[in-house]
Motif scaffolding. Structure first.
Motif, PDB file in Angstrom:
ATOM      1  N   VAL A   1      49.068 -11.453 -33.875  1.00 27.49           N
ATOM      2  CA  VAL A   1      48.216 -11.043 -32.755  1.00 27.49           C
ATOM      3  C   VAL A   1      47.060 -10.185 -33.241  1.00 27.49           C
ATOM      4  O   VAL A   1      45.882 -10.470 -32.967  1.00 27.49           O
ATOM      5  CB  VAL A   1      49.050 -10.277 -31.708  1.00 27.49           C
ATOM      6  CG1 VAL A   1      48.149  -9.729 -30.605  1.00 27.49           C
ATOM      7  CG2 VAL A   1      50.119 -11.186 -31.117  1.00 27.49           C
ATOM      8  N   THR A   2      47.368  -9.128 -33.968  1.00 25.35           N
ATOM      9  CA  THR A   2      46.319  -8.229 -34.415  1.00 25.35           C
ATOM     10  C   THR A   2      45.441  -8.862 -35.487  1.00 25.35           C
ATOM     11  O   THR A   2      44.277  -8.473 -35.632  1.00 25.35           O
ATOM     12  CB  THR A   2      46.927  -6.921 -34.943  1.00 25.35           C
ATOM     13  OG1 THR A   2      47.952  -7.228 -35.897  1.00 25.35           O
ATOM     14  CG2 THR A   2      47.529  -6.121 -33.806  1.00 25.35           C
ATOM     15  N   ARG A   3      45.966  -9.831 -36.241  1.00 25.14           N
ATOM     16  CA  ARG A   3      45.125 -10.523 -37.222  1.00 25.14           C
ATOM     17  C   ARG A   3      43.983 -11.268 -36.525  1.00 25.14           C
ATOM     18  O   ARG A   3      42.836 -11.222 -36.981  1.00 25.14           O
ATOM     19  CB  ARG A   3      45.949 -11.481 -38.070  1.00 25.14           C
ATOM     20  CG  ARG A   3      45.077 -12.335 -39.001  1.00 25.14           C
ATOM     21  CD  ARG A   3      45.852 -13.288 -39.879  1.00 25.14           C
ATOM     22  NE  ARG A   3      46.394 -12.618 -41.051  1.00 25.14           N
ATOM     23  CZ  ARG A   3      47.678 -12.354 -41.246  1.00 25.14           C
ATOM     24  NH1 ARG A   3      48.571 -12.729 -40.336  1.00 25.14           N
ATOM     25  NH2 ARG A   3      48.075 -11.726 -42.325  1.00 25.14           N
ATOM     26  N   ARG A   4      44.295 -11.944 -35.416  1.00 29.66           N
ATOM     27  CA  ARG A   4      43.252 -12.673 -34.696  1.00 29.66           C
ATOM     28  C   ARG A   4      42.206 -11.711 -34.128  1.00 29.66           C
ATOM     29  O   ARG A   4      41.000 -11.950 -34.231  1.00 29.66           O
ATOM     30  CB  ARG A   4      43.879 -13.485 -33.567  1.00 29.66           C
ATOM     31  CG  ARG A   4      42.896 -14.316 -32.761  1.00 29.66           C
ATOM     32  CD  ARG A   4      43.631 -15.228 -31.802  1.00 29.66           C
ATOM     33  NE  ARG A   4      44.373 -14.487 -30.803  1.00 29.66           N
ATOM     34  CZ  ARG A   4      43.855 -14.055 -29.664  1.00 29.66           C
ATOM     35  NH1 ARG A   4      42.579 -14.290 -29.389  1.00 29.66           N
ATOM     36  NH2 ARG A   4      44.590 -13.404 -28.799  1.00 29.66           N
ATOM     37  N   LEU A   5      42.664 -10.606 -33.562  1.00 29.09           N
ATOM     38  CA  LEU A   5      41.729  -9.631 -33.010  1.00 29.09           C
ATOM     39  C   LEU A   5      40.911  -8.956 -34.102  1.00 29.09           C
ATOM     40  O   LEU A   5      39.698  -8.739 -33.956  1.00 29.09           O
ATOM     41  CB  LEU A   5      42.501  -8.577 -32.213  1.00 29.09           C
ATOM     42  CG  LEU A   5      43.250  -9.077 -30.974  1.00 29.09           C
ATOM     43  CD1 LEU A   5      44.144  -7.975 -30.409  1.00 29.09           C
ATOM     44  CD2 LEU A   5      42.283  -9.553 -29.916  1.00 29.09           C
ATOM     45  N   LEU A   6      41.564  -8.629 -35.220  1.00 27.02           N
ATOM     46  CA  LEU A   6      40.862  -7.965 -36.313  1.00 27.02           C
ATOM     47  C   LEU A   6      39.866  -8.905 -36.981  1.00 27.02           C
ATOM     48  O   LEU A   6      38.780  -8.480 -37.394  1.00 27.02           O
ATOM     49  CB  LEU A   6      41.877  -7.450 -37.338  1.00 27.02           C
ATOM     50  CG  LEU A   6      41.362  -6.469 -38.396  1.00 27.02           C
ATOM     51  CD1 LEU A   6      40.863  -5.199 -37.734  1.00 27.02           C
ATOM     52  CD2 LEU A   6      42.457  -6.138 -39.398  1.00 27.02           C
ATOM     53  N   SER A   7      40.209 -10.189 -37.067  1.00 27.65           N
ATOM     54  CA  SER A   7      39.289 -11.160 -37.641  1.00 27.65           C
ATOM     55  C   SER A   7      38.031 -11.298 -36.784  1.00 27.65           C
ATOM     56  O   SER A   7      36.903 -11.335 -37.300  1.00 27.65           O
ATOM     57  CB  SER A   7      39.986 -12.518 -37.781  1.00 27.65           C
ATOM     58  OG  SER A   7      39.088 -13.491 -38.263  1.00 27.65           O
ATOM     59  N   ALA A   8      38.211 -11.353 -35.461  1.00 29.85           N
ATOM     60  CA  ALA A   8      37.052 -11.426 -34.563  1.00 29.85           C
ATOM     61  C   ALA A   8      36.205 -10.169 -34.666  1.00 29.85           C
ATOM     62  O   ALA A   8      34.965 -10.234 -34.636  1.00 29.85           O
ATOM     63  CB  ALA A   8      37.525 -11.633 -33.128  1.00 29.85           C
ATOM     64  N   LEU A   9      36.851  -9.017 -34.820  1.00 30.29           N
ATOM     65  CA  LEU A   9      36.116  -7.762 -34.980  1.00 30.29           C
ATOM     66  C   LEU A   9      35.300  -7.760 -36.267  1.00 30.29           C
ATOM     67  O   LEU A   9      34.127  -7.363 -36.276  1.00 30.29           O
ATOM     68  CB  LEU A   9      37.089  -6.588 -34.963  1.00 30.29           C
ATOM     69  CG  LEU A   9      36.510  -5.201 -35.256  1.00 30.29           C
ATOM     70  CD1 LEU A   9      35.471  -4.816 -34.213  1.00 30.29           C
ATOM     71  CD2 LEU A   9      37.622  -4.154 -35.310  1.00 30.29           C
TER      72      LEU A   9
END
Length: 318
Positions: free
Chosen positions: A168-176
């Motif tokens: 979950v956080t990988r997808r959000l961190l990648s977009a960031l």
């Protein structure tokens, strides 16, 4: 008359004194007044393109964040609202044949709100899973930040490669990372960090997003702040494990009780009461009473799911 002349003279003298005082103040503060006028003109000129382009209102910003956080290929807020409106008219048309218009409107509104409620349930589940990834994420990010010598961009990139078990956080961190690397605009970086924090929905997520924003904009050293977030997350995990032991079987009971009760009523009606399946379905969906009870059951079941997510399935946070 002399009295009136004296009053007039006093008024003229007073007005002259006030005018002199005002003129003196304007002369003393003329530079500051000129600067204020210049700033106001510049703000008005800079504000024109923003008003011409237009900024999304609160509803569209909320829907955009919700759809981005819950869907791999998110709809636009306009498309999602169009879908809800279409559902409203379809359900209203179907229920208006058996029910009064006021009740049909209420039923249509309840059904058309279900996609939003289900997305909120999905968002809370995603946030809950993402919150339990916090300790692993922050620990890896802190290590990579030290290795990269305080370069937040390199630290985030290495974190995405090195960290395991953070879908979950990988997808959000990648977009960031994609957003803050592609722009030097402070407002866009702030919006990207806010989207990251919204996707996680926790205090530690907001604090981490804020520190990433500071490091990306100013190059500030945020290692101590990230280390403090990590220590608080470890304390929060111990409290969460204790809370999980306290919560019993209430979640499974509510989730399975209503569907099994409905299936059981169908089996009892067919097997014991001798009602044919076609008649059961006709009574359920082709009559005002049956259709109304079915709608109320589905809506209250979805509301129960939302309340269960809010009350029992709490995020790992501090």
């Amino acid at each position: 008359m002399p009295r009136l002349d004296s009053y007039a003279l006093i008024s003229i003298v007073s007005a002259a004194i006030y005018l002199l005082i005002l003129t003196g103040l304007l002369l003393v503060m003329r530079e500051k007044i000129a600067r204020l006028i210049d700033v106001a003109r510049k703000r008005r000129r800079l504000g024109r393109p923003r008003r011409a382009v237009g900024e999304p209102n609160i509803l569209f910003r909320h829907l955009a964040g919700l759809l981005t956080a819950t869907m791999k290929k998110p709809l636009s807020p306009t498309g999602f609202l169009t879908l809800l409106i279409a559902m409203y008219f379809v359900v209203f048309t179907a229920s208006a044949t058996n029910l009064p218009p006021a009740i049909s409107c209420a039923i249509a509104f309840a059904f058309s709100s279900l996609p939003y409620l289900l997305l909120r349930v999905r968002l809370e589940r995603i946030r809950t899973r993402g919150s339990y990834e916090g300790e692993n994420l922050v620990s890896t990010l802190l290590t990579q930040y030290w290795i990269a010598g305080g370069n937040i961009f390199e630290a985030i990139e290495n974190t995405l490669e090195a960290a395991d078990g953070i879908p979950v956080t990988r997808r959000l961190l990648s977009a960031l990372l994609i957003e803050i690397r592609s722009t030097g605009n402070i407002e866009r970086i702030a919006r990207a960090s806010d989207a990251f924090a919204y996707g996680i929905g926790t205090n530690w997520g907001r604090m981490l997003a804020y520190n990433i924003r500071l490091a990306a904009i100013n190059g500030s050293d945020v290692s101590l702040a990230i280390e403090d977030i990590l220590s608080q997350l470890r304390e929060a995990r111990a409290l969460a494990e204790e809370r999980k032991r306290i919560n019993g079987e209430s979640v499974r009971l509510v989730v399975f009780l209503i569907p099994l009760t409905y299936i059981g009523s169908f089996l009892v009606s067919v097997a014991l009461l001798g009602i044919s399946p076609a008649r059961f379905l006709r009574n359920q969906f082709a009559t005002a009473e049956g259709f109304g009870f079915f709608v109320a059951t589905v809506f209250l079941f979805c509301m129960n799911l939302v309340l269960i997510e809010v009350v029992t399935n709490r995020k790992l946070d501090f």
